[in-house]
Every structure is written in C-alpha cells, then in structure tokens.
Design a protein around this motif. Sequence first.
Motif, PDB file in Angstrom:
ATOM      1  N   UNK A   8       8.087   7.979   0.858  1.00  0.00           N
ATOM      2  CA  UNK A   8       8.360   8.323   2.138  1.00  0.00           C
ATOM      3  C   UNK A   8       9.727   8.691   1.981  1.00  0.00           C
ATOM      4  N   UNK A   9      10.256   9.555   2.769  1.00  0.00           N
ATOM      5  CA  UNK A   9      11.530   9.541   2.807  1.00  0.00           C
ATOM      6  C   UNK A   9      11.832   8.558   4.162  1.00  0.00           C
ATOM      7  N   UNK A  10      13.258   8.243   4.550  1.00  0.00           N
ATOM      8  CA  UNK A  10      13.426   7.279   5.531  1.00  0.00           C
ATOM      9  C   UNK A  10      12.945   7.645   6.872  1.00  0.00           C
ATOM     10  N   UNK A  11      13.111   8.939   7.290  1.00  0.00           N
ATOM     11  CA  UNK A  11      12.692   9.496   8.363  1.00  0.00           C
ATOM     12  C   UNK A  11      11.257   9.382   8.423  1.00  0.00           C
ATOM     13  N   UNK A  12      10.405   9.541   7.385  1.00  0.00           N
ATOM     14  CA  UNK A  12       9.059   9.474   7.523  1.00  0.00           C
ATOM     15  C   UNK A  12       8.629   7.998   7.472  1.00  0.00           C
ATOM     16  N   UNK A  13       9.426   7.172   6.911  1.00  0.00           N
ATOM     17  CA  UNK A  13       9.023   5.839   6.995  1.00  0.00           C
ATOM     18  C   UNK A  13       9.091   5.312   8.490  1.00  0.00           C
ATOM     19  N   UNK A  14      10.149   5.488   9.216  1.00  0.00           N
ATOM     20  CA  UNK A  14      10.618   5.299  10.385  1.00  0.00           C
ATOM     21  C   UNK A  14       9.679   5.780  11.551  1.00  0.00           C
ATOM     22  N   UNK A  15       8.986   7.130  11.102  1.00  0.00           N
ATOM     23  CA  UNK A  15       7.872   7.378  12.067  1.00  0.00           C
ATOM     24  C   UNK A  15       6.639   6.603  11.776  1.00  0.00           C
ATOM     25  N   UNK A  16       6.582   6.217  10.721  1.00  0.00           N
ATOM     26  CA  UNK A  16       5.050   5.540  10.351  1.00  0.00           C
ATOM     27  C   UNK A  16       5.211   4.142  10.742  1.00  0.00           C
ATOM     28  N   UNK A  17       6.295   3.357  10.988  1.00  0.00           N
ATOM     29  CA  UNK A  17       6.538   1.953  11.396  1.00  0.00           C
ATOM     30  C   UNK A  17       6.983   1.933  12.604  1.00  0.00           C
ATOM     31  N   UNK A  18       7.254   2.936  13.409  1.00  0.00           N
ATOM     32  CA  UNK A  18       7.769   3.055  15.012  1.00  0.00           C
ATOM     33  C   UNK A  18       8.989   2.438  15.056  1.00  0.00           C
TER      34      UNK A  18
END
Length: 396
Positions: A8-18
Amino acid sequence: MRGLSSVYRISELAEKVGLSRSALLYYESKDLLRGVRQTNGYRMYTEKDVQQVHLLRQLQAGGLTLKECRLVLDSKVQRSVLERRMQQLDNEIAQKQEARTLLAALLGQGSLRQWHQQTDKLAPDAHLDWLKQQGFNEQQALHLKWLSKDMNEHDQYMTDFMKVFEPLDRWGPGCDFDSLKALSKLPTSPTKIIDIGCGKGFSTRLLAQHTQAQIVAVDNEQSALDQLSDCLVEQQLDGQVTLSCASMTELPFAPKSFNCIWAESSAYIMGVEQALCQWRKLLADGGFMVVSDLVWLTDTPDSEAVEFWKGEYPDMQTVERRLDQIRQAGFFLIDHFTLSEQAWDNYYLPLEARIGKLKNSMPSSNAIADIEHEIAIYKRNQGDFGYQMFILQRRS
C-alpha cells in the motif's frame, strides 16, 4: 481482496486504518512504522504494517504513550511500565472527576461550599469581584463569603439565617463592660466618631451616652439601622447620631473626617489589614481606633478548632501577629485586652435558645446546622480563641 503480500502507498494505508497521512508519518518518525521507499520515491507498506498500526492503536487505547507503546512492541511487556501508566491514568481520572464535580456544582447540580471556601482563602478579593459579576450586590456577596458559602443555596440559607438572628439583640459577642473599658483607655474624649459595622448599635448607643461626640453609625444592613433608629429616638439620642447605610469598603466620607473609629467585630469582613490601612485615612492626625477581632489566644490550639476556623475565618491570627500588622499600618498601640466571658454569653445564650425554638420546624436548615456547630466548637475549645480589643492611635 489483497493478501499478506499486498502493498500500500501511504495514502492507501491511511484510508485502510482510518488515520491521516501526517499521523502515519509521525509514527514513522518515532520508528513505530517502517515503510520501504521505492525507486520512484513512494513509501510502500505491507499488510503486516496494517496490523502493526492496528496493534499500536489498541495499545494506545490502554492509555500508553507512544514511547511506552514502542517499549511494549519491541520487547516483553514490563509490568512496571503498565503499573506506572495506570497510576498516572488514575490521577488524571481523579482530576477530571473533580473538574466534572465543579462544573456540575456551577450548574446547580451540587454543593459549591468547599470550592467557595478554597477560592476565598487563595484569592479573597478576586472571589468577591467574581461574585459581584455573577449578579450579587456587595452585601449579598459578603454574606455568601462569610455565611452561606454556596451561591446555589444562598437565598434559602440567608432566609433561614435571618429568621434566626432578626429578633436577637446581639449579632456577635460583646458587652457594655468591655466597650466602656475600651473607651476608658482613650487618652482624650473623642468628638467625632464613626462606628463601622454598628449592627443594631449597642456600641453606638453607649458612645452617645458616655461622650459628647457626634457619631456616624454605619452598616450595610438597613433593617439593623432601622431598629437602631427606633432605639435612638426612644432614648433621645437621635440628635447625636447620624445613620449611614453604606459599605465599609467604600465609606463615603472625606479623609480625616473623624478623630475616632470604632469597629467591634466587623473588620474581619473586609480583612483586618485592609481595614487598618483603608480606614486610617478617615482619621485626623493623632486620632484613635478601637477595633476588635477574633484571634488565637494560644500557639497550640486544638486541631478541631483550627480546622473549623480555617473554613470560617482563614485570616484568623495570633494576638502577636495582629500587633505586628497594627504597627505596620501606622498605629501606636495604646492597650489591648481579651473580651470577657460575659461578651460570649450575651451572644451565644440567646442564640442557643433561639435555635432550640426553631430547630424542629427547620430540620434540614444548613444555617442552623452551621450555628450549632460553631457553638459546639466554642464550648469545647474555650481559651484557644477569643475576641481581642485593640485600642490604637494613628501615627502622624
């Protein structure tokens, strides 16, 4: 659905973990998250990193700091770390509960007595000003400071208090013998006297009977002045006395208007030190002041009495301390003495009888409970405290 090999890119990770991107970057700066930078400059994270963030947030939910989380993640859990953090959380919870209790009390959902007492001890002038900002006039604010100590219950408290005191002659300890003894200590007979906090005017009438002075009697309780007026007319002393309903903190008289100030059991209301300094301006050079104040008569008073007066009169001092303050305020000491037991009997015996008549009809009255407590403290600790009469002369 991505598996454990997903990245995951960091933006994707951020979305995934809230969480926000900046929060993840902060975790990474604290070495709690380790993304791998690609040749194209992007940080990439795996499913393992997703789970690491979830675990980190679960630990944070237990109240751990990020530093403590790192210790827990990198090694076996240390009980000392958890115990220390739990104690800190217990302290924070206690503080927040105190804050909530105060807010509830300010909203009328609890007692403000302890808060008013503590605030008045730490910041008496600021406390008085704040009470005025809440809509109390000065008389009400002073009654709240010294009597009810709870603005939520003030009206009922004062209704009960006045029901007890209104028919009584004396509203504080005193006797004619002690007042005349103080008058006899003056080197010359005064001609212009101001009686500050005169109440129903026992001292006012004595001064009028035993001097030729013109007297101004001051109190902020109009009902007490009305009763004094009737007595003066009856005793044909009204031509010698002028009544003034005014605050002792803002007396409407020019400097050096009097050659004697008389203040029995009243200076404590504004603070003895402040009264000495402020009232001194009203005295002509060489003028006299007679003032009485509740003081400690021993250096080792009983702890029960100390605890009681800490709440009722935080500025209560020893005789020696008051004498130091008198000298510092610009006065010579002519004499001083302790009020007689008769002065207390004149106050407490009628008061106790009055309480006995009213108690059954007012079983939940805080005012009556406070008065009974004060009388009990006096009976159990006679000799530890008393009223001291100070006879002073203004230094030029």
